[in-house]
Design a protein around this motif. Structure first.
Motif, PDB file in Angstrom:
ATOM      1  N   GLU A   1       0.827  -1.201   0.000  1.00  0.00           N
ATOM      2  CA  GLU A   1       0.000   0.000   0.000  1.00  0.00           C
ATOM      3  C   GLU A   1       0.863   1.253   0.000  1.00  0.00           C
ATOM      4  O   GLU A   1       2.050   1.199   0.331  1.00  0.00           O
ATOM      5  CB  GLU A   1      -0.929  -0.012   1.216  1.00  0.00           C
ATOM      6  CG  GLU A   1      -0.185  -0.014   2.542  1.00  0.00           C
ATOM      7  CD  GLU A   1      -1.091  -0.289   3.718  1.00  0.00           C
ATOM      8  OE1 GLU A   1      -2.237  -0.717   3.538  1.00  0.00           O
ATOM      9  OE2 GLU A   1      -0.626  -0.062   4.844  1.00  0.00           O
TER      10      GLU A   1
ATOM     11  N   ARG B   1     -12.010   4.537  -4.228  1.00  0.00           N
ATOM     12  CA  ARG B   1     -12.575   3.592  -3.258  1.00  0.00           C
ATOM     13  C   ARG B   1     -14.071   3.402  -3.527  1.00  0.00           C
ATOM     14  O   ARG B   1     -14.570   2.272  -3.533  1.00  0.00           O
ATOM     15  CB  ARG B   1     -12.356   4.082  -1.828  1.00  0.00           C
ATOM     16  CG  ARG B   1     -12.858   3.091  -0.770  1.00  0.00           C
ATOM     17  CD  ARG B   1     -12.769   3.636   0.642  1.00  0.00           C
ATOM     18  NE  ARG B   1     -13.783   4.673   0.840  1.00  0.00           N
ATOM     19  CZ  ARG B   1     -13.515   5.968   1.046  1.00  0.00           C
ATOM     20  NH1 ARG B   1     -12.275   6.402   1.118  1.00  0.00           N
ATOM     21  NH2 ARG B   1     -14.481   6.838   1.216  1.00  0.00           N
TER      22      ARG B   1
ATOM     23  N   GLY C   1     -14.819   1.094  -6.120  1.00  0.00           N
ATOM     24  CA  GLY C   1     -14.455  -0.274  -5.793  1.00  0.00           C
ATOM     25  C   GLY C   1     -13.086  -0.688  -6.297  1.00  0.00           C
ATOM     26  O   GLY C   1     -12.727  -1.855  -6.246  1.00  0.00           O
TER      27      GLY C   1
ATOM     28  N   THR D   1     -10.062   0.532  -5.216  1.00  0.00           N
ATOM     29  CA  THR D   1      -9.020   0.554  -4.202  1.00  0.00           C
ATOM     30  C   THR D   1      -9.618   0.251  -2.830  1.00  0.00           C
ATOM     31  O   THR D   1     -10.828   0.334  -2.634  1.00  0.00           O
ATOM     32  CB  THR D   1      -8.302   1.921  -4.132  1.00  0.00           C
ATOM     33  OG1 THR D   1      -9.256   2.932  -3.801  1.00  0.00           O
ATOM     34  CG2 THR D   1      -7.610   2.264  -5.429  1.00  0.00           C
ATOM     35  N   ILE D   2      -8.726  -0.088  -1.916  1.00  0.00           N
ATOM     36  CA  ILE D   2      -9.089  -0.302  -0.516  1.00  0.00           C
ATOM     37  C   ILE D   2      -8.259   0.670   0.305  1.00  0.00           C
ATOM     38  O   ILE D   2      -7.043   0.778   0.101  1.00  0.00           O
ATOM     39  CB  ILE D   2      -8.799  -1.748  -0.086  1.00  0.00           C
ATOM     40  CG1 ILE D   2      -9.660  -2.716  -0.898  1.00  0.00           C
ATOM     41  CG2 ILE D   2      -9.006  -1.933   1.414  1.00  0.00           C
ATOM     42  CD1 ILE D   2      -9.290  -4.169  -0.717  1.00  0.00           C
TER      43      ILE D   2
ATOM     44  N   ASN E   1      -7.740  -2.901  -5.165  1.00  0.00           N
ATOM     45  CA  ASN E   1      -8.678  -3.930  -4.755  1.00  0.00           C
ATOM     46  C   ASN E   1      -8.638  -5.019  -5.829  1.00  0.00           C
ATOM     47  O   ASN E   1      -9.391  -4.998  -6.799  1.00  0.00           O
ATOM     48  CB  ASN E   1     -10.089  -3.357  -4.619  1.00  0.00           C
ATOM     49  CG  ASN E   1     -11.072  -4.363  -4.092  1.00  0.00           C
ATOM     50  OD1 ASN E   1     -10.793  -5.556  -4.056  1.00  0.00           O
ATOM     51  ND2 ASN E   1     -12.234  -3.888  -3.680  1.00  0.00           N
ATOM     52  N   HIS E   2      -7.718  -5.964  -5.670  1.00  0.00           N
ATOM     53  CA  HIS E   2      -7.512  -7.000  -6.675  1.00  0.00           C
ATOM     54  C   HIS E   2      -8.746  -7.878  -6.868  1.00  0.00           C
ATOM     55  O   HIS E   2      -8.987  -8.368  -7.975  1.00  0.00           O
ATOM     56  CB  HIS E   2      -6.286  -7.849  -6.323  1.00  0.00           C
ATOM     57  CG  HIS E   2      -5.014  -7.084  -6.443  1.00  0.00           C
ATOM     58  ND1 HIS E   2      -4.453  -6.759  -7.654  1.00  0.00           N
ATOM     59  CD2 HIS E   2      -4.202  -6.541  -5.507  1.00  0.00           C
ATOM     60  CE1 HIS E   2      -3.350  -6.081  -7.469  1.00  0.00           C
ATOM     61  NE2 HIS E   2      -3.167  -5.918  -6.162  1.00  0.00           N
ATOM     62  N   GLU E   3      -9.527  -8.058  -5.823  1.00  0.00           N
ATOM     63  CA  GLU E   3     -10.743  -8.860  -5.940  1.00  0.00           C
ATOM     64  C   GLU E   3     -11.711  -8.237  -6.952  1.00  0.00           C
ATOM     65  O   GLU E   3     -12.231  -8.920  -7.828  1.00  0.00           O
ATOM     66  CB  GLU E   3     -11.411  -8.978  -4.573  1.00  0.00           C
ATOM     67  CG  GLU E   3     -12.631  -9.871  -4.568  1.00  0.00           C
ATOM     68  CD  GLU E   3     -13.236  -9.996  -3.176  1.00  0.00           C
ATOM     69  OE1 GLU E   3     -14.449  -9.817  -3.067  1.00  0.00           O
ATOM     70  OE2 GLU E   3     -12.495 -10.289  -2.232  1.00  0.00           O
ATOM     71  N   THR E   4     -11.927  -6.938  -6.858  1.00  0.00           N
ATOM     72  CA  THR E   4     -12.803  -6.244  -7.807  1.00  0.00           C
ATOM     73  C   THR E   4     -12.196  -6.242  -9.200  1.00  0.00           C
ATOM     74  O   THR E   4     -12.894  -6.472 -10.190  1.00  0.00           O
ATOM     75  CB  THR E   4     -13.069  -4.794  -7.357  1.00  0.00           C
ATOM     76  OG1 THR E   4     -13.721  -4.822  -6.095  1.00  0.00           O
ATOM     77  CG2 THR E   4     -13.931  -4.050  -8.349  1.00  0.00           C
TER      78      THR E   4
END
Length: 86
Positions: free
Chosen positions: A26, A51, A54, A56-57, A70-73
């Motif tokens: 990060e 963010r 969706g 980034t976190i 946010n690799h999941e998104t």
């Protein structure tokens, strides 16, 4: 998510995503500000919009904020290749 990416598209935000995609860890608000020559308030704005899209976190530690992709998104919507090819 594509519409959000296009809605929030700006040169600064694309640069922001590029910087994050090249890092495995990060980044803090101050680091991003230095890299992009931006004020803290501008960096915070981009933290927030990315963010909300969706992409980034954000993690808060005291008064400091840190952000990562946010690799999941990105994987869910097949955006990883798009980000890597910017």
């Amino acid at each position: 998510i594509y519409s959000k990416l296009l809605t929030y598209h700006s040169k600064d935000q694309v640069n922001f995503l590029l910087i994050l995609s090249k890092r495995e860890s990060e980044l803090g608000c101050g680091e991003v500000g230095e890299l992009l020559d931006m004020s803290k308030s501008a960096v915070s704005y981009h933290f927030k919009t990315l963010r909300e899209a969706g992409l980034t976190i954000t993690r808060k530690a005291g008064q400091n904020k840190f952000v990562r992709l946010n690799h999941e998104t990105l994987e869910k919507y097949s955006l990883t290749n798009l980000i890597n090819n910017l």
